[in-house]
Design a protein around this motif. Structure first.
Motif, PDB file in Angstrom:
ATOM      1  N   LEU A 183       0.820  -1.213   0.000  1.00 29.95           N
ATOM      2  CA  LEU A 183       0.000   0.000   0.000  1.00 29.95           C
ATOM      3  C   LEU A 183       0.852   1.260   0.000  1.00 29.95           C
ATOM      4  CD1 LEU A 183      -2.876  -0.813   2.533  1.00 29.95           C
ATOM      5  CD2 LEU A 183      -2.920  -0.946   0.032  1.00 29.95           C
ATOM      6  N   PRO A 184       0.417   2.291  -0.723  1.00 31.53           N
ATOM      7  CA  PRO A 184       1.105   3.575  -0.699  1.00 31.53           C
ATOM      8  C   PRO A 184       0.713   4.352   0.552  1.00 31.53           C
ATOM      9  CG  PRO A 184      -0.842   3.745  -2.060  1.00 31.53           C
ATOM     10  CD  PRO A 184      -0.783   2.311  -1.586  1.00 31.53           C
ATOM     11  N   PRO A 185       1.234   5.564   0.758  1.00 25.79           N
ATOM     12  CA  PRO A 185       0.743   6.396   1.860  1.00 25.79           C
ATOM     13  C   PRO A 185      -0.768   6.582   1.767  1.00 25.79           C
ATOM     14  CG  PRO A 185       2.723   7.358   0.914  1.00 25.79           C
ATOM     15  CD  PRO A 185       2.336   6.218   0.019  1.00 25.79           C
ATOM     16  N   ARG A 186      -1.387   6.790   2.915  1.00 28.19           N
ATOM     17  CA  ARG A 186      -2.837   6.935   2.966  1.00 28.19           C
ATOM     18  C   ARG A 186      -3.310   8.152   2.178  1.00 28.19           C
ATOM     19  NH1 ARG A 186      -3.897   5.425   8.439  1.00 28.19           N
ATOM     20  NH2 ARG A 186      -2.653   7.252   8.898  1.00 28.19           N
ATOM     21  N   SER A 187      -2.534   9.230   2.177  1.00 26.74           N
ATOM     22  CA  SER A 187      -2.919  10.457   1.475  1.00 26.74           C
ATOM     23  C   SER A 187      -1.729  11.001   0.700  1.00 26.74           C
ATOM     24  CB  SER A 187      -3.403  11.533   2.460  1.00 26.74           C
ATOM     25  OG  SER A 187      -4.521  11.091   3.200  1.00 26.74           O
ATOM     26  N   ILE A 188      -1.992  11.496  -0.504  1.00 25.00           N
ATOM     27  CA  ILE A 188      -0.979  12.164  -1.317  1.00 25.00           C
ATOM     28  C   ILE A 188      -1.613  13.418  -1.908  1.00 25.00           C
ATOM     29  CG2 ILE A 188       0.246  10.015  -1.877  1.00 25.00           C
ATOM     30  CD1 ILE A 188      -1.060  10.102  -4.639  1.00 25.00           C
ATOM     31  N   GLY A 189      -0.802  14.369  -2.318  1.00 24.45           N
ATOM     32  CA  GLY A 189      -1.403  15.573  -2.874  1.00 24.45           C
ATOM     33  C   GLY A 189      -0.398  16.502  -3.517  1.00 24.45           C
ATOM     34  N   THR A 190      -0.924  17.394  -4.334  1.00 23.97           N
ATOM     35  CA  THR A 190      -0.162  18.480  -4.946  1.00 23.97           C
ATOM     36  C   THR A 190      -1.007  19.747  -4.787  1.00 23.97           C
ATOM     37  OG1 THR A 190      -1.157  18.347  -7.156  1.00 23.97           O
ATOM     38  CG2 THR A 190       0.666  16.841  -6.685  1.00 23.97           C
ATOM     39  N   GLY A 191      -0.585  20.816  -5.445  1.00 22.83           N
ATOM     40  CA  GLY A 191      -1.383  22.029  -5.411  1.00 22.83           C
ATOM     41  C   GLY A 191      -2.693  21.909  -6.160  1.00 22.83           C
ATOM     42  N   ARG A 192      -2.838  20.881  -6.997  1.00 22.50           N
ATOM     43  CA  ARG A 192      -4.045  20.730  -7.812  1.00 22.50           C
ATOM     44  C   ARG A 192      -4.990  19.639  -7.331  1.00 22.50           C
ATOM     45  NH1 ARG A 192      -0.392  21.400 -12.489  1.00 22.50           N
ATOM     46  NH2 ARG A 192      -0.843  23.383 -13.522  1.00 22.50           N
ATOM     47  N   VAL A 193      -4.485  18.667  -6.598  1.00 30.19           N
ATOM     48  CA  VAL A 193      -5.319  17.512  -6.270  1.00 30.19           C
ATOM     49  C   VAL A 193      -4.862  16.894  -4.954  1.00 30.19           C
ATOM     50  CG1 VAL A 193      -3.877  15.838  -7.514  1.00 30.19           C
ATOM     51  CG2 VAL A 193      -6.303  15.368  -7.203  1.00 30.19           C
ATOM     52  N   VAL A 194      -5.828  16.346  -4.213  1.00 28.80           N
ATOM     53  CA  VAL A 194      -5.545  15.540  -3.024  1.00 28.80           C
ATOM     54  C   VAL A 194      -6.261  14.215  -3.202  1.00 28.80           C
ATOM     55  CG1 VAL A 194      -5.918  15.273  -0.551  1.00 28.80           C
ATOM     56  CG2 VAL A 194      -5.197  17.476  -1.454  1.00 28.80           C
ATOM     57  N   SER A 195      -5.537  13.117  -2.939  1.00 30.54           N
ATOM     58  CA  SER A 195      -6.131  11.784  -2.986  1.00 30.54           C
ATOM     59  C   SER A 195      -5.904  11.134  -1.628  1.00 30.54           C
ATOM     60  CB  SER A 195      -5.488  10.935  -4.085  1.00 30.54           C
ATOM     61  OG  SER A 195      -6.039   9.632  -4.107  1.00 30.54           O
ATOM     62  N   THR A 196      -6.958  10.542  -1.076  1.00 34.77           N
ATOM     63  CA  THR A 196      -6.861   9.957   0.258  1.00 34.77           C
ATOM     64  C   THR A 196      -7.701   8.690   0.318  1.00 34.77           C
ATOM     65  OG1 THR A 196      -7.095  10.437   2.631  1.00 34.77           O
ATOM     66  CG2 THR A 196      -8.785  11.334   1.170  1.00 34.77           C
ATOM     67  N   ALA A 197      -7.310   7.758   1.183  1.00 37.66           N
ATOM     68  CA  ALA A 197      -7.986   6.458   1.236  1.00 37.66           C
ATOM     69  C   ALA A 197      -8.006   5.925   2.657  1.00 37.66           C
ATOM     70  CB  ALA A 197      -7.296   5.457   0.315  1.00 37.66           C
ATOM     71  N   VAL A 198      -8.977   5.059   2.939  1.00 40.28           N
ATOM     72  CA  VAL A 198      -9.060   4.317   4.200  1.00 40.28           C
ATOM     73  C   VAL A 198      -9.432   2.885   3.872  1.00 40.28           C
ATOM     74  CG1 VAL A 198      -9.581   6.221   5.764  1.00 40.28           C
ATOM     75  CG2 VAL A 198     -11.438   5.123   4.505  1.00 40.28           C
ATOM     76  N   LEU A 199      -9.075   1.969   4.783  1.00 38.81           N
ATOM     77  CA  LEU A 199      -9.262   0.550   4.515  1.00 38.81           C
ATOM     78  C   LEU A 199      -9.440  -0.193   5.836  1.00 38.81           C
ATOM     79  CD1 LEU A 199      -7.145  -1.428   1.929  1.00 38.81           C
ATOM     80  CD2 LEU A 199      -7.513  -2.348   4.198  1.00 38.81           C
ATOM     81  N   GLU A 200     -10.499  -0.962   5.945  1.00 36.09           N
ATOM     82  CA  GLU A 200     -10.775  -1.780   7.132  1.00 36.09           C
ATOM     83  C   GLU A 200     -11.297  -3.147   6.680  1.00 36.09           C
ATOM     84  OE1 GLU A 200     -10.439  -1.491  10.364  1.00 36.09           O
ATOM     85  OE2 GLU A 200      -9.925   0.627  10.657  1.00 36.09           O
ATOM     86  N   PRO A 201     -11.162  -4.191   7.524  1.00 39.81           N
ATOM     87  CA  PRO A 201     -10.555  -4.197   8.859  1.00 39.81           C
ATOM     88  C   PRO A 201      -9.031  -4.096   8.791  1.00 39.81           C
ATOM     89  CG  PRO A 201     -11.252  -6.408   8.261  1.00 39.81           C
ATOM     90  CD  PRO A 201     -11.728  -5.498   7.156  1.00 39.81           C
ATOM     91  N   ALA A 202      -8.469  -3.231   9.582  1.00 39.75           N
ATOM     92  CA  ALA A 202      -7.062  -2.864   9.459  1.00 39.75           C
ATOM     93  C   ALA A 202      -6.114  -4.023   9.684  1.00 39.75           C
ATOM     94  CB  ALA A 202      -6.749  -1.738  10.450  1.00 39.75           C
ATOM     95  N   TYR A 203      -6.515  -5.002  10.521  1.00 37.47           N
ATOM     96  CA  TYR A 203      -5.604  -6.077  10.893  1.00 37.47           C
ATOM     97  C   TYR A 203      -5.981  -7.432  10.298  1.00 37.47           C
ATOM     98  CZ  TYR A 203      -3.922  -2.681  14.312  1.00 37.47           C
ATOM     99  OH  TYR A 203      -3.395  -1.562  14.909  1.00 37.47           O
ATOM    100  N   GLU A 204      -7.153  -7.515   9.643  1.00 38.64           N
ATOM    101  CA  GLU A 204      -7.618  -8.807   9.105  1.00 38.64           C
ATOM    102  C   GLU A 204      -8.190  -8.626   7.699  1.00 38.64           C
ATOM    103  OE1 GLU A 204      -9.462  -7.642  11.933  1.00 38.64           O
ATOM    104  OE2 GLU A 204      -8.071  -8.394  13.457  1.00 38.64           O
ATOM    105  N   LEU A 205      -7.454  -7.978   6.826  1.00 38.86           N
ATOM    106  CA  LEU A 205      -7.927  -7.737   5.462  1.00 38.86           C
ATOM    107  C   LEU A 205      -8.113  -9.030   4.688  1.00 38.86           C
ATOM    108  CD1 LEU A 205      -5.780  -4.721   4.232  1.00 38.86           C
ATOM    109  CD2 LEU A 205      -8.229  -4.741   4.684  1.00 38.86           C
TER     110      LEU A 205
END
Length: 399
Positions: free
Chosen positions: A167-189
């Motif tokens: 997995l990449p970092p949870r959030s990435i961004g520039t001056g034009r765009v922000v992308s963010t993600a969450v994922l559960e269950p965190a320990y039993e995917l």
């Protein structure tokens, strides 16, 4: 180091330079010692590093033995949630200063500094120290098991460890765009995952769902992510990228299938291209309103099907976004999660939660943090399926 030495602007800058050099050579266990040494020399007092746990509920001190503030009820959590400085008067008129630790859009935690007074010069040094510390932590966490351990509250299942390694970092961004993600269950995917990254002036965002709930489904997702990255780093267009993932799964895991949505956002113009491979369609929120079925197209077959079954070439679609538009990618576990009475969380509640949180001024990463917790509470923290959400917002600078 002599703590009585002058800490004027020139000395302060030299101390910050020495901090960076010493921190680069420090192990994670030595980093708090290095930070404290230089923070005290700069007149910033004792420092404590807190990292957010992977479920974004607690702030975990890098050095054990410190308290673990809750994000939703503490001043430290307020600094994290709002990305702002907080100051609290402690015993003996001491000031506790909380600053967020963030690497661009990625929220890492907070740093706490204890000092007797706070003026403009000290405030600038506090902010500079926090910025440098975030970069140092980001560089070290790629190879530090200590940092990974401190961000966990319980053991992680082996298949989950495999997926999270990709997995990449949870959030990435520039001056034009922000992308963010969450994922559960965190320990039993099971088999869910997300990916986002930049090439030149394009944001690539992907959500994947490997069929099944066993190590093989996680392996299929990992192969799909690797194929996706390999293709885009080779300069492949979106159709070629999907083809690369198809071929990789068919060759290496012929019994495994995977659904996915692949998107590419051209950041200068806002043109969005996407391909939906058997997954719930992307959602478009514009001006705090869901545009019903705006991105719904006939879905392609899941990834990994033999060419004879997949049929014709994958269809790629495109649309022009407007400034402020938010795109949502999600897995079916998000909306199909049921409470004890059998009621689904549902698409309407899902999108309404995002719209209301956004209207209340919450940042995109904070909106998803609150949303995934609401989904977990709907199921009393026991999900029957993976729940993954990725959201990106196009906000070009004013002309």
């Amino acid at each position: 180091m002599d703590r009585n030495m002058s800490v004027g602007s020139g000395s302060g800058e030299r101390l910050l330079e020495e901090l960076v050099r010493a921190a680069q050579l420090a192990s994670p266990a030595e980093l708090p010692v290095v930070l404290n040494r230089y923070a005290e020399a700069m007149g910033l007092g004792r420092a404590v590093i807190y990292l957010v746990d992977i479920q974004q509920r607690l702030l975990m001190a890098l050095v054990e033995g410190e308290p673990e503030p809750e994000l939703d009820t503490s001043l430290a959590g307020w600094a994290y949630r709002t990305d702002t400085l907080r100051v609290e008067e402690g015993p003996s008129d001491e000031l506790n200063v909380w600053l967020p630790l963030a690497d661009g859009a990625e929220r890492l935690g907070v740093v706490e500094l204890h000092m007797s007074t706070l003026d403009g010069l000290k405030l600038r040094r506090c902010r500079t120290t926090a910025l440098l510390l975030a970069l140092i932590i980001t560089s070290k966490r790629t190879y530090s098991d200590t940092i990974a351990q401190r961000m966990r509250t319980r053991p992680m299942h082996l298949p989950t460890e495999m997926v999270r390694a990709f997995l990449p970092p949870r959030s990435i961004g520039t001056g034009r765009v922000v992308s963010t993600a969450v994922l559960e269950p965190a320990y039993e995917l099971g088999g869910d995952a997300f990916d986002h990254g930049f090439t030149e002036d394009v944001l690539h965002a992907t959500i994947l769902d490997g069929m099944g709930h066993n190590p093989a489904s996680g392996l299929a997702t990992s192969v799909a992510m690797a194929g996706c990255r390999n293709a885009r780093r080779s300069g492949a267009n979106l159709n070629e990228l999907v083809g690369t993932v198809d071929e990789a799964l068919a060759k290496w895991l012929p019994e495994q299938f995977c659904t996915a949505v692949f998107t590419q956002l051209h950041m200068p113009t806002g043109v969005l291209r996407w391909c939906n491979c058997g997954h719930p369609p992307p959602l478009l929120i514009r001006r705090h309103r869901l545009l019903h079925k705006a991105l719904e197209r006939p879905p392609e077959p899941p990834l990994g099907l033999p060419a004879s079954l997949a049929g014709t070439a994958r269809q790629v679609h495109d649309v022009s976004l407007k400034p402020g538009d938010r795109i949502l990618l999600y897995s079916d576990g998000v909306v199909e999660s049921r409470d004890d009475a059998g009621e689904e969380f549902g698409l309407e509640r899902f999108t309404d939660y995002i719209i209301r949180s956004t209207a209340a001024g919450q940042s995109a990463p904070e909106v998803l943090r609150l949303l995934i917790h609401a989904i977990l509470e709907h199921r009393h923290n026991k999900l029957s399926d993976d729940a993954t959400i990725l959201m990106f917002e196009w906000q070009p600078p004013d002309p």
